[in-house]
Write a protein that holds these residues in place. Structure first.
Motif, short mmCIF file in Angstrom:
data_model
loop_
_atom_site.label_atom_id
_atom_site.label_comp_id
_atom_site.label_asym_id
_atom_site.label_seq_id
_atom_site.Cartn_x
_atom_site.Cartn_y
_atom_site.Cartn_z
N VAL A 1 0.02 6.11 -5.57
CA VAL A 1 0.56 4.67 -5.18
C VAL A 1 1.30 4.26 -6.52
CG1 VAL A 1 0.20 2.56 -4.29
CG2 VAL A 1 -1.13 4.69 -3.57
N GLY B 1 -0.96 -2.93 6.63
CA GLY B 1 -2.40 -2.50 6.74
C GLY B 1 -3.53 -3.10 7.68
N GLY C 1 0.85 -1.20 0.14
CA GLY C 1 -0.04 0.16 0.01
C GLY C 1 0.69 1.27 0.02
N ILE C 2 0.27 2.42 0.21
CA ILE C 2 0.97 3.66 0.30
C ILE C 2 2.33 3.57 1.25
CG2 ILE C 2 -0.41 4.87 1.79
CD1 ILE C 2 0.05 7.37 -0.07
N ILE D 1 -2.65 8.16 3.83
CA ILE D 1 -2.14 9.02 2.84
C ILE D 1 -1.43 10.21 3.33
CG2 ILE D 1 -2.84 10.11 0.53
CD1 ILE D 1 -3.67 7.07 0.84
N ASN E 1 -4.41 9.92 -4.57
CA ASN E 1 -3.79 8.87 -3.96
C ASN E 1 -3.80 7.49 -4.96
OD1 ASN E 1 -6.62 9.20 -2.85
ND2 ASN E 1 -6.48 6.87 -2.96
N GLY F 1 -1.26 -1.15 -4.13
CA GLY F 1 -2.46 0.02 -3.92
C GLY F 1 -3.76 -0.50 -4.17
N ARG G 1 -9.82 0.51 6.14
CA ARG G 1 -8.60 1.15 7.07
C ARG G 1 -7.97 0.48 8.29
NH1 ARG G 1 -13.24 3.94 7.42
NH2 ARG G 1 -13.45 6.28 5.94
N ALA H 1 2.04 9.24 4.88
CA ALA H 1 3.03 8.05 4.34
C ALA H 1 4.32 8.82 4.34
CB ALA H 1 2.55 8.01 2.91
N SER I 1 -5.29 1.99 0.51
CA SER I 1 -4.43 3.15 -0.31
C SER I 1 -5.03 3.49 -1.48
CB SER I 1 -2.91 2.76 -0.43
OG SER I 1 -2.44 2.52 0.86
#
Ligand SMILES: Cc1cc2nc3c(=O)[nH]c(=O)nc-3n(C[C@H](O)[C@H](O)[C@H](O)COP(=O)(O)OP(=O)(O)OC[C@H]3O[C@@H](n4cnc5c(N)ncnc54)[C@H](O)[C@@H]3O)c2cc1C
Length: 371
Positions: free
Chosen positions: A161, A211, A15-16, A338, A157, A41, A309, A341, A45
């Motif tokens: 990513v 995540g 992910g990010i 985001i 976003n 991503g 999330r 990051a 993200s």
């Protein structure tokens, strides 16, 4: 075991957070491998709205707010670097965000928030109704109160990513999609790599940036970090020409994208690892969006999606070293991954290099959960 050069670091999760760490660590000269169980991503993200807004809800100074401000300060350079390295422009928008409210108690809360933020030297401008109408003519006139936060920006976003993924590869990191980490490899009391379905991968250090799934990764003598998913749904309209600015109000926000889409978010739901877009989610978000900007009622429905999330028990991220040497966490960023990051990538890379992270990390210490 594969007979390859041992990586300095294996990052788990594309992910990010994982992609940003891979870029920063590769830039610092480390040999990096980034493992992603699905598509880079493809989870939270890619699903996010892209608000970079530490100020919108900040009524007091706390460690997460300060971390958000620090990360926002890094964003112009972060976005510029990704655009330059990858050729993909993540559309960092300098437009600023409007926090809008109706008269009465909500407006008094905006007064207090504005005064508090200005006392810290932050830009937070309380607008007259007239000024608000000039900036955002399509806003429902019932929302007559606003705090304008010129430095609370947005970014695309999804592009960001993809850009980070490309940058990481160009910087020499080895990226593997479809590579699920099953467990940590532990040798002589330290984490020595990871086990995947395709075999073991040794590394000097492992960073868990998985995540909402971070709590599934453990190893011999290493308990998983408590973490869980919080579903967020988004309804997307467009093409539309309103609103002009990102609008934020209690329970709803609207984010205009460069391509004419307008994102309306978002729900906060404890529903396990379930990314269903529900009838009630669609209907509540659409109603809130149209209440704020009635003209969106004439805009085409574009799409809707949900993401998970990553949450921890105290809603603060876990960033830093675990008790077991060789293991670090960078997860649990909940509603602000985001935004956070760049600062997360910087902190983790400094820790990997045994450098001073440059700030007090105790509020985010993963060991607070690892009794
Ligand atoms: C609807 C919605 C709106 C949001 N809006 C905003 C916003 O406006 N601003 C903001 O700052 N934040 C926002 N967020 C929050 C933000 O999206 C997250 O905090 C952030 O994306 C977390 O990034 P991550 O890399 O930790 O997690 P993820 O993006 O979920 O990435 C983790 C990755 O790890 C991979 N993975 C998991 N387990 C393994 C394993 N065992 N092996 C290999 N790979 C694994 C997953 O497949 C996944 O791709 C929003 C979130 C949602 C859902």
């Amino acid at each position: 075991m594969r007979g390859e050069t041992i990586d300095d670091v294996v990052v788990v999760g594309g992910g990010i957070i994982g992609c940003a760490i891979a870029c920063e660590a590769a830039r610092a000269g480390l040999r990096v491998r980034l493992l992603e169980k699905g598509a880079f991503g493809g989870e939270a993200s890619g699903a996010a709205a892209g608000l970079l807004c530490p100020q919108v809800e900040a009524d007091r100074s706390d460690p997460l707010f300060l971390l958000g401000l620090a990360s926002r300060d890094l964003y112009p350079e972060f976005a510029r670097q990704v655009a330059e390295e990858s050729g993909l422009d993540p559309a960092l928008s300098p437009r600023g965000t409007l926090v809008v409210a109706r008269r009465g108690a909500e407006a008094e809360a905006l007064d207090r928030r504005g005064s508090f933020q200005r006392s810290l030297g932050l830009a937070a401008e309380r607008l007259s109704d007239e000024a608000l109408r000039r900036m955002e003519p399509a806003l429902n006139p019932d929302w007559s109160e606003a705090l304008y936060l010129p430095r609370d920006w947005t970014v695309d976003n999804e592009v960001l990513v993809r850009g980070l993924e490309t940058s990481a590869t160009r910087l020499g990191a080895r990226l593997q999609g479809g590579a699920r980490v099953e467990r940590l490899m532990v040798e002589n009391g330290r984490v020595a790599g990871v086990e995947t379905a395709g075999g073991g991968l040794r590394a000097g250090a492992v960073v868990i940036a998985a995540g909402a799934w971070s709590g599934e990764i453990a190893g011999p003598g290493i308990a998983p970090l408590p973490s869980y998913p919080v579903r967020g749904q988004i309804v997307c309209f467009g093409p539309a020409t309103v609103p002009v600015h990102p609008l934020f109000t209690h329970g709803c926000y609207l984010v205009p994208r460069r391509d004419g889409r307008v994102l309306a978010g978002s729900t906060m739901e404890r529903s396990g690892f379930d990314k269903t877009v529900t009838g009630s989610g669609l209907s509540a978000l659409s109603a809130s969006a149209l209440e704020l900007v009635p003209a969106l009622g004439d805009a085409p429905f574009h799409s809707a999606w949900a993401g998970l999330r990553p949450a921890t028990p105290d809603d603060r991220p876990a960033i830093g070293r675990a008790r077991t040497p060789g293991l670090l966490y960078a997860c649990g960023h909940l509603r602000s991954g985001i935004l956070l990051a760049p600062v997360t990538a910087r902190i983790v890379t400094r820790l990997l290099l045994d450098e001073d992270p440059g700030m007090d990390l105790s509020p985010f210490d993963p060991c607070r959960f690892l009794k």
